[in-house]
Every structure is written in structure tokens, then in C-alpha cells.
Motif scaffolding. Structure first.
Motif, PDB file in Angstrom:
ATOM      1  N   PHE A 100       0.804  -1.214   0.000  1.00  0.00           N
ATOM      2  CA  PHE A 100       0.000   0.000   0.000  1.00  0.00           C
ATOM      3  C   PHE A 100       0.842   1.271   0.000  1.00  0.00           C
ATOM      4  CE2 PHE A 100      -3.482  -2.491   2.457  1.00  0.00           C
ATOM      5  CZ  PHE A 100      -3.797  -3.186   1.309  1.00  0.00           C
ATOM      6  N   SER A 101       2.068   1.196   0.508  1.00  0.00           N
ATOM      7  CA  SER A 101       2.945   2.361   0.518  1.00  0.00           C
ATOM      8  C   SER A 101       4.358   1.927   0.178  1.00  0.00           C
ATOM      9  CB  SER A 101       2.917   3.071   1.881  1.00  0.00           C
ATOM     10  OG  SER A 101       3.417   2.239   2.905  1.00  0.00           O
ATOM     11  N   PHE A 102       5.216   2.884  -0.065  1.00  0.00           N
ATOM     12  CA  PHE A 102       6.590   2.603  -0.488  1.00  0.00           C
ATOM     13  C   PHE A 102       7.471   3.771  -0.066  1.00  0.00           C
ATOM     14  CE2 PHE A 102       3.650   3.848  -3.840  1.00  0.00           C
ATOM     15  CZ  PHE A 102       4.128   5.101  -4.209  1.00  0.00           C
ATOM     16  N   ARG A 103       8.771   3.606  -0.218  1.00  0.00           N
ATOM     17  CA  ARG A 103       9.714   4.652   0.171  1.00  0.00           C
ATOM     18  C   ARG A 103      10.467   5.120  -1.064  1.00  0.00           C
ATOM     19  NH1 ARG A 103       9.494   4.973   5.467  1.00  0.00           N
ATOM     20  NH2 ARG A 103      11.302   6.344   5.662  1.00  0.00           N
ATOM     21  N   LEU A 104      10.458   6.426  -1.266  1.00  0.00           N
ATOM     22  CA  LEU A 104      11.082   7.007  -2.449  1.00  0.00           C
ATOM     23  C   LEU A 104      12.383   7.707  -2.073  1.00  0.00           C
ATOM     24  CD1 LEU A 104       7.961   8.673  -4.108  1.00  0.00           C
ATOM     25  CD2 LEU A 104       9.083   6.556  -4.826  1.00  0.00           C
ATOM     26  N   VAL A 119       2.466  15.974   0.869  1.00  0.00           N
ATOM     27  CA  VAL A 119       2.878  16.419  -0.451  1.00  0.00           C
ATOM     28  C   VAL A 119       2.172  15.561  -1.493  1.00  0.00           C
ATOM     29  CG1 VAL A 119       4.888  14.853  -0.464  1.00  0.00           C
ATOM     30  CG2 VAL A 119       4.896  16.869  -1.941  1.00  0.00           C
ATOM     31  N   GLU A 120       1.892  16.128  -2.650  1.00  0.00           N
ATOM     32  CA  GLU A 120       1.354  15.392  -3.794  1.00  0.00           C
ATOM     33  C   GLU A 120       2.214  15.704  -5.014  1.00  0.00           C
ATOM     34  OE1 GLU A 120      -3.396  15.270  -2.668  1.00  0.00           O
ATOM     35  OE2 GLU A 120      -2.706  16.648  -4.213  1.00  0.00           O
ATOM     36  N   VAL A 128       1.116  10.585  -6.994  1.00  0.00           N
ATOM     37  CA  VAL A 128       1.597  10.042  -5.727  1.00  0.00           C
ATOM     38  C   VAL A 128       1.329  11.051  -4.617  1.00  0.00           C
ATOM     39  CG1 VAL A 128       3.718   9.418  -4.462  1.00  0.00           C
ATOM     40  CG2 VAL A 128       3.373   8.604  -6.790  1.00  0.00           C
ATOM     41  N   ALA A 129       1.078  10.562  -3.410  1.00  0.00           N
ATOM     42  CA  ALA A 129       0.994  11.404  -2.216  1.00  0.00           C
ATOM     43  C   ALA A 129       2.003  10.897  -1.206  1.00  0.00           C
ATOM     44  CB  ALA A 129      -0.417  11.370  -1.633  1.00  0.00           C
ATOM     45  N   GLY A 130       2.419  11.788  -0.304  1.00  0.00           N
ATOM     46  CA  GLY A 130       3.405  11.386   0.696  1.00  0.00           C
ATOM     47  C   GLY A 130       3.290  12.214   1.955  1.00  0.00           C
ATOM     48  N   ARG A 145       8.213   8.501   2.699  1.00  0.00           N
ATOM     49  CA  ARG A 145       7.133   7.499   2.722  1.00  0.00           C
ATOM     50  C   ARG A 145       5.985   8.025   1.873  1.00  0.00           C
ATOM     51  NH1 ARG A 145       2.650   5.993   5.904  1.00  0.00           N
ATOM     52  NH2 ARG A 145       2.933   7.756   7.335  1.00  0.00           N
ATOM     53  N   ALA A 146       5.595   7.241   0.889  1.00  0.00           N
ATOM     54  CA  ALA A 146       4.609   7.700  -0.092  1.00  0.00           C
ATOM     55  C   ALA A 146       3.684   6.559  -0.480  1.00  0.00           C
ATOM     56  CB  ALA A 146       5.321   8.255  -1.330  1.00  0.00           C
TER      57      ALA A 146
END
Length: 267
Positions: A100-104, A119-120, A128-130, A145-146
Motif C-alpha cells: 500500500f505504501s513505499f519509500r522514495l 505532499v502530492e 503520488v501522495a506522501g 514514505r509515499a
């Protein structure tokens, strides 16, 4: 000192300008030929590696070929991908854990809207949102984390009530529905054929359902048959101008879902 002075006298080399368009990567593009036309999805293994691996595997196994769009809700979603053409069907492979989420990594997200609490923006063609800037600063690994934002054209994994039951079902958004954020795995974004997504026969199930005729990875097609598309580069000046124009048009109501990333045939 003489060497330093000589170095200072050298002309500065300007950085190469960021191109406004980038080519679609066939290794991460899914081509879905349907009864209403072609859909091309830019897949995001950086968001959901297991989901992209599963969708690619099922396409290569031919599992998706001929399956119906068994649940289509106007303004919301097209669902397909279940071998029994009903909700609850699965492939022969085990269910997948949630992604459901990931790290960029720093700089991977191009922001279009920032607030104190989040942030979007975009990674490739995907909205993406974060988390907010202050929370991101506390990240021990320096990553953001986004999660994928469920906007028009977003591709997600279907599931049952248990979050760990994604298997073969996939769906495509006809319109925005941000309530799905962080609750369903995002694995890609439609870059060609959003009009096709919105043209599917509606119903639960439809009286005369449309179907996926054939589903293939673009890289598996002969070179002459691969879709040759260019996507507006989210890091280029033309994208920044598009965002500014869209933000001005929507004012305080501006959202990442208001930005539709342009795609064109490659010259």
C-alpha cells in the motif's frame, strides 16, 4: 595560486536542459487489447514489485486473455482479471501481501502541491501522495514514505476484505477516488486508452460485458508491434508549465488528480 586562478578563468559548462518528453519503457509497459480498444499501462515496480511481477507473470501465462470486465461502475472503476469472471476469483498462485505504501529516494517525486501535512506529485506518469516535509526529515534512511494516489487511470490490485488477498484481479480508475489510497496496491498508470477505460459497458455485472482480448508485456512483442509512445517528462519545463496552468484554473481546490500527464506517439 596560479593554478586556482587559471581554473576560475575557465568557462562554465551549462548543464544539459531536461527534455520535455521521455520514451515509454517497454520492459515496464502492459498492453491490453480489449473489445473497446487498446489500453497501455506504465507499470511501477518501484511502488509494488510483487504486484508488477504477478501481473507480468499472469500476462505471460495467458491467464488474462479473454477475461471479462465483470464489475464496472461509471465514474469509479473497471474490474477484471478474475479467472471465474466474478468477484473472489483467484489464479493458481498464492495471494500477495499488501504493498500500500513505499519509500522514495530523495528527488524521486516531482511535487505539484505541498502542505504542512503532506505532499502530492508525480513519479513518472503516476500520481503520488506522501508525508509532510517535517515528518520526511525524521526519516532515518532519508527516503520519503509515499503511496499511489487513486486518480483517473490509476491501476490497482483488487482484493477481498483481508488486505493480504490480492491475487489476479486488477482494476482501472474511471474517475478519482482517494478513499482507496493506502488501502489498495497501486501498480501502474494508464498512459494510453483512458477513453477506452471509460467506454467499458457498465454494470455489476454488465449485461453485455467487455473483455480483455489479449494482455502482453510490451517488451515481449515484436519490435514493430510495440507501442511507441512518449510521455511528458515530469522533471521538464513543459510539465511545470502544465501544472502551473492547471493550478491556476482550479485555485484552492487544486489536486494532483487534476493533472493529466500528456502522451504522444513517438516521432
Amino acid at each position: 595560486m596560479r593554478i586556482a586562478a587559471a581554473l576560475l578563468a575557465l568557462p562554465l559548462i551549462a548543464a544539459a536542459p531536461v527534455p520535455d518528453w521521455r520514451p515509454l519503457d517497454p520492459a515496464n509497459a502492459l498492453v491490453i487489447d480489449t473489445t473497446k480498444g487498446r489500453i497501455v499501462v506504465e507499470m511501477r515496480p518501484d511502488f509494488a514489485p510483487k504486484a508488477v511481477e504477478r501481473v507480468t507473470l499472469l500476462a505471460r501465462e495467458g491467464v488474462y486473455d479473454g477475461l471479462l470486465f465483470h464489475r464496472v461502475i461509471d465514474g469509479f472503476v473497471d474490474q477484471t482479471g478474475n479467472p471465474n469472471n466474478k468477484d473472489g476469483g483467484t489464479s493458481s498462485h498464492p495471494d500477495l501481501a499488501p504493498e500500500f505504501s513505499f519509500r522514495l529516494p530523495a528527488g524521486a517525486l516531482t511535487p505539484v502541491r505541498q502542505a504542512s501535512d503532506g505532499v502530492e506529485g508525480f513519479v513518472g506518469a503516476s500520481p503520488v501522495a506522501g508525508v509532510g516535509a517535517e515528518e520526511a526529515k525524521r526519516s532515518p534512511d532519508g527516503k520519503l514514505r509515499a503511496w499511489g494516489a487513486y486518480c483517473p487511470g490509476t491501476a490497482g490490485m483488487g482484493r477481498q476484505a483481508d488486505p493480504g488477498t490480492s491475487n489476479s484481479e486488477i482494476f482501472f480508475m474511471r474517475g478519482p477516488s482517494r478513499r482507496l489510497d493506502r488501502d489498495y496496491t497501486v501498480w501502474g498508470q494508464v498512459v494510453q486508452g483512458l477513453d477506452v477505460v471509460r467506454a467499458m459497458a457498465v454494470g455489476e455485472p454488465p449485461a453485455a460485458p467487455d473483455k480483455m482480448i489479449r494482455v502482453r508485456l510490451a517488451a515481449d512483442l515484436p519490435a514493430a508491434e510495440q507501442p511507441r509512445l512518449e510521455i511528458l517528462n515530469e522533471n521538464g519545463p513543459a510539465f511545470a508549465a502544465l501544472v502551473a496552468k492547471t493550478r491556476k484554473a482550479h485555485g484552492a481546490d487544486f489536486s494532483v488528480c487534476d493533472v493529466q500527464v500528456p502522451v504522444r506517439p513517438a516521432p
